[in-house]
Design a protein around this motif. Structure first.
Motif, short mmCIF file in Angstrom:
data_model
loop_
_atom_site.label_atom_id
_atom_site.label_comp_id
_atom_site.label_asym_id
_atom_site.label_seq_id
_atom_site.Cartn_x
_atom_site.Cartn_y
_atom_site.Cartn_z
N UNK A 1 0.85 -1.18 0.00
CA UNK A 1 0.00 0.00 0.00
C UNK A 1 0.89 1.23 0.00
N UNK A 2 0.47 2.23 -0.75
CA UNK A 2 1.28 3.43 -0.83
C UNK A 2 0.37 4.66 -0.82
N UNK A 3 0.60 5.53 0.15
CA UNK A 3 -0.05 6.83 0.18
C UNK A 3 1.07 7.83 0.33
N UNK A 4 1.16 8.75 -0.59
CA UNK A 4 2.29 9.67 -0.58
C UNK A 4 2.12 10.77 0.47
N UNK A 5 3.16 11.52 0.63
CA UNK A 5 3.17 12.63 1.57
C UNK A 5 2.05 13.61 1.27
N UNK A 6 1.76 13.82 0.01
CA UNK A 6 0.72 14.77 -0.39
C UNK A 6 -0.63 14.41 0.26
N UNK A 7 -1.01 13.17 0.17
CA UNK A 7 -2.28 12.72 0.74
C UNK A 7 -2.27 12.79 2.26
N UNK A 8 -1.18 12.33 2.88
CA UNK A 8 -1.09 12.37 4.34
C UNK A 8 -1.14 13.79 4.86
N UNK A 9 -0.38 14.68 4.24
CA UNK A 9 -0.33 16.07 4.71
C UNK A 9 -1.67 16.78 4.51
N UNK A 10 -2.35 16.49 3.42
CA UNK A 10 -3.67 17.11 3.19
C UNK A 10 -4.65 16.69 4.28
N UNK A 11 -4.63 15.41 4.63
CA UNK A 11 -5.50 14.91 5.69
C UNK A 11 -5.12 15.56 7.03
N UNK A 12 -3.84 15.61 7.34
CA UNK A 12 -3.38 16.23 8.58
C UNK A 12 -3.82 17.68 8.67
N UNK A 13 -3.69 18.42 7.58
CA UNK A 13 -4.06 19.84 7.57
C UNK A 13 -5.56 20.03 7.74
N UNK A 14 -6.34 19.18 7.10
CA UNK A 14 -7.80 19.29 7.24
C UNK A 14 -8.24 18.94 8.65
N UNK A 15 -7.61 17.96 9.26
CA UNK A 15 -7.92 17.63 10.65
C UNK A 15 -7.56 18.81 11.54
N UNK A 16 -6.45 19.46 11.26
CA UNK A 16 -6.03 20.63 12.04
C UNK A 16 -7.08 21.73 11.98
N UNK A 17 -7.57 22.01 10.78
CA UNK A 17 -8.62 23.04 10.65
C UNK A 17 -9.87 22.63 11.42
N UNK A 18 -10.28 21.39 11.25
CA UNK A 18 -11.49 20.92 11.93
C UNK A 18 -11.34 21.02 13.44
N UNK A 19 -10.14 20.75 13.96
CA UNK A 19 -9.92 20.77 15.41
C UNK A 19 -9.72 22.17 15.98
N UNK A 20 -9.21 23.10 15.18
CA UNK A 20 -8.82 24.40 15.72
C UNK A 20 -9.62 25.59 15.23
N UNK A 21 -10.53 25.41 14.30
CA UNK A 21 -11.16 26.59 13.69
C UNK A 21 -12.33 27.15 14.50
#
Length: 157
Positions: A1-21
């Motif tokens: 299985x392969x998920x690149x940095x792009x996908x992981x970072x996008x998910x991390x950033x969206x979680x950050x917005x959801x948690x902090x906005x």
């Protein structure tokens, strides 16, 4: 299985917005600081996330990005897809045989393809809210699967 940095970072950033906005815009500088992701990289990702209507931008002092929909309406799989990130489980492109073994499907092709479909179903069944609320993600996916199959029945506890 392969998920690149792009996908992981996008998910991390969206979680950050959801948690902090709290409904207010969150700056890329704040996300960059909390998640240790370069601001330049986030700018590239957020261009794609905005284009797919997952986030909205706000300009000016106090500007940044906010979720375009409620966090319970944003599946993790959609975030990955928005940044052109396809999870890859086989050496092949999709279900094609090129790239497997000598022009034929390898012995494990169907196994890895099935795993890929299950992973995408799982990521499609998990919302940003599930992650932010630190719900048991396996349980959340099971409950959603049960509701999808039997909308009038409650899952067993």
């Amino acid at each position: 299985m392969k998920m690149s940095t792009k996908g992981r970072y996008a998910v991390m950033a969206m979680i950050d917005i959801a948690a902090h906005s709290g409904g207010e815009p969150v700056s890329l500088a704040a996300i960059s600081e909390r998640q240790d992701i370069s601001r330049e990289y986030l700018e590239q990702l957020f261009g794609k996330l905005r284009k797919q209507k997952l986030v909205e931008s706000a300009r000016g002092p106090g500007g940044g990005y906010r979720l375009a929909r409620p966090m319970n309406m944003i599946p993790v799989a959609e975030i990955s897809a928005a940044v052109d990130e396809e999870l890859q489980f086989t050496r092949c492109d999709g279900d094609a045989v090129e790239g497997c073994v000598k022009g034929q499907r390898c012995n494990a092709h169907d196994l890895w393809s099935s795993l890929g479909r299950q992973m995408m179903y799982f990521l499609s069944s998990i919302s940003l809210e599930d992650v932010v609320e630190k719900r048991n993600l396996a349980l959340a996916a099971t409950i959603k699967q049960t509701k999808d199959r039997h909308p009038d029945q409650r899952p067993a506890a």
